[in-house]
Design a protein around this motif. Sequence first.
Motif, PDB file in Angstrom:
ATOM      1  N   ARG A 103       0.169 -10.723  16.300  1.00 36.12           N
ATOM      2  CA  ARG A 103      -0.367  -9.367  16.106  1.00 36.12           C
ATOM      3  C   ARG A 103       0.308  -8.385  17.066  1.00 36.12           C
ATOM      4  O   ARG A 103       0.689  -7.272  16.666  1.00 36.12           O
ATOM      5  N   GLN A 125      -5.578 -14.092   9.821  1.00 32.94           N
ATOM      6  CA  GLN A 125      -6.228 -12.783   9.785  1.00 32.94           C
ATOM      7  C   GLN A 125      -5.164 -11.699   9.945  1.00 32.94           C
ATOM      8  O   GLN A 125      -4.559 -11.559  11.012  1.00 32.94           O
ATOM      9  N   HIS A 126      -4.955 -10.931   8.866  1.00 32.30           N
ATOM     10  CA  HIS A 126      -3.884  -9.938   8.876  1.00 32.30           C
ATOM     11  C   HIS A 126      -4.370  -8.551   8.464  1.00 32.30           C
ATOM     12  O   HIS A 126      -3.574  -7.703   8.078  1.00 32.30           O
ATOM     13  N   GLY A 127      -5.695  -8.338   8.570  1.00 33.98           N
ATOM     14  CA  GLY A 127      -6.231  -7.021   8.261  1.00 33.98           C
ATOM     15  C   GLY A 127      -5.655  -5.931   9.146  1.00 33.98           C
ATOM     16  O   GLY A 127      -5.622  -4.758   8.748  1.00 33.98           O
ATOM     17  N   TYR A 128      -5.177  -6.296  10.342  1.00 35.15           N
ATOM     18  CA  TYR A 128      -4.609  -5.306  11.245  1.00 35.15           C
ATOM     19  C   TYR A 128      -3.369  -4.629  10.655  1.00 35.15           C
ATOM     20  O   TYR A 128      -2.951  -3.561  11.113  1.00 35.15           O
ATOM     21  N   VAL A 130      -3.113  -3.654   7.446  1.00 34.98           N
ATOM     22  CA  VAL A 130      -3.453  -2.784   6.316  1.00 34.98           C
ATOM     23  C   VAL A 130      -3.105  -1.324   6.577  1.00 34.98           C
ATOM     24  O   VAL A 130      -2.486  -0.672   5.728  1.00 34.98           O
ATOM     25  N   ARG A 134      -0.447   0.726   4.289  1.00 30.93           N
ATOM     26  CA  ARG A 134      -0.839   1.960   3.595  1.00 30.93           C
ATOM     27  C   ARG A 134       0.064   3.130   3.993  1.00 30.93           C
ATOM     28  O   ARG A 134       0.292   4.053   3.210  1.00 30.93           O
ATOM     29  N   ASP A 148      -5.845 -13.003   4.782  1.00 37.37           N
ATOM     30  CA  ASP A 148      -6.932 -12.202   4.223  1.00 37.37           C
ATOM     31  C   ASP A 148      -6.454 -10.891   3.613  1.00 37.37           C
ATOM     32  O   ASP A 148      -7.241  -9.966   3.438  1.00 37.37           O
ATOM     33  N   ILE A 149      -5.173 -10.779   3.318  1.00 34.51           N
ATOM     34  CA  ILE A 149      -4.644  -9.620   2.600  1.00 34.51           C
ATOM     35  C   ILE A 149      -3.722 -10.110   1.498  1.00 34.51           C
ATOM     36  O   ILE A 149      -3.278 -11.265   1.511  1.00 34.51           O
TER      37      ILE A 149
END
Length: 328
Positions: A103, A125-128, A130, A134, A148-149
């Motif tokens: 991360r 966990q790779h929501g960071y 997003v 975007r 998770d993406i």
Amino acid sequence: MSDVARLAGVSIKTVSRVVNDEPAVHPDTAERVMAAIEQLGFRRNLGARNLRRGSTTGTIGLIVEDVGNPFYSELNRAVERIAGSYERQVLTGSSEENRERERELALEFCSRRVDGLLIVPAGMQHGYLVPEMRAGTPVVFIDRPAGDIVADTVLVDNIGGTVEAVTHLAAHGHRRIAFLADSAGIYTASERLRGFREGCARAGIRYDERLVIMRKPTEESVGEAIRTLLAGPEPATAVVAGNNRVTVHLLRALAHRPDRPALVGFDDFELADLLDPPVSVIAHDVSALGEAAANLLFARVQGDQSTPRKVVLPVRLVARGSGEVAPR
């Protein structure tokens, strides 16, 4: 640039034209400017130039587990070749199989405004990412999917490869086949375990959990594991090694043992064909893995807005001798 202009006796605009290879500069003037540049050690600030032009930074980020591992070194070279054809440079970092380090590297590269990211993920966990995605930064995952993406992913056929390894050993008479691999929490290791179980089922071999050892591969841990697998009244007669590091540590542990089992390793490695016996492996094209991921990334950089893709590259059995040894 002011220093160069002063030394060469020209305007800053003339210096700018020379360093950017623009026309309409007299050769004698250009020569004076180049001599001043050489004398002063001037280098263009590409970041500032790109900011002024509103163009890209000319870099992409690559995060791997360990750049010292030959597997990732070859992957890095392949990515660099593709990046070079798009006039980009590659920034590379090692996550050391640590999700926080992954991360940290990813966000550091994004803060430097890389044109895209290639990631061999250490965590799930790779929501960071997003907000970065975007904002227009494309991301492609290599060798393992995001947790998770939804994102582009390039993999190899982990399940099919271990099925083929077990099938091959069973065809040479082995019924006590062990599986020695990296930690079960790692995607490739867990997928190869699935393939091992499926291979046992197809070959009519009873799956025995006592013959499966999965832990971080070190010389000590692999040495202890193989001693366990070869002990007792029903020792393993063959081993499927889950990756190149496991295979290398295993070969060291077996170097002076008379009861060496048959061996098929997942991932080819340098000098495997020169050992005694030469090592049979499930091989795949690491360069093709890096090239496919890089090409997919640059398609996104150039505006491809299609739905995320999952690419699975084939593997193949390379029979060299160690996997063709009959049970003792």
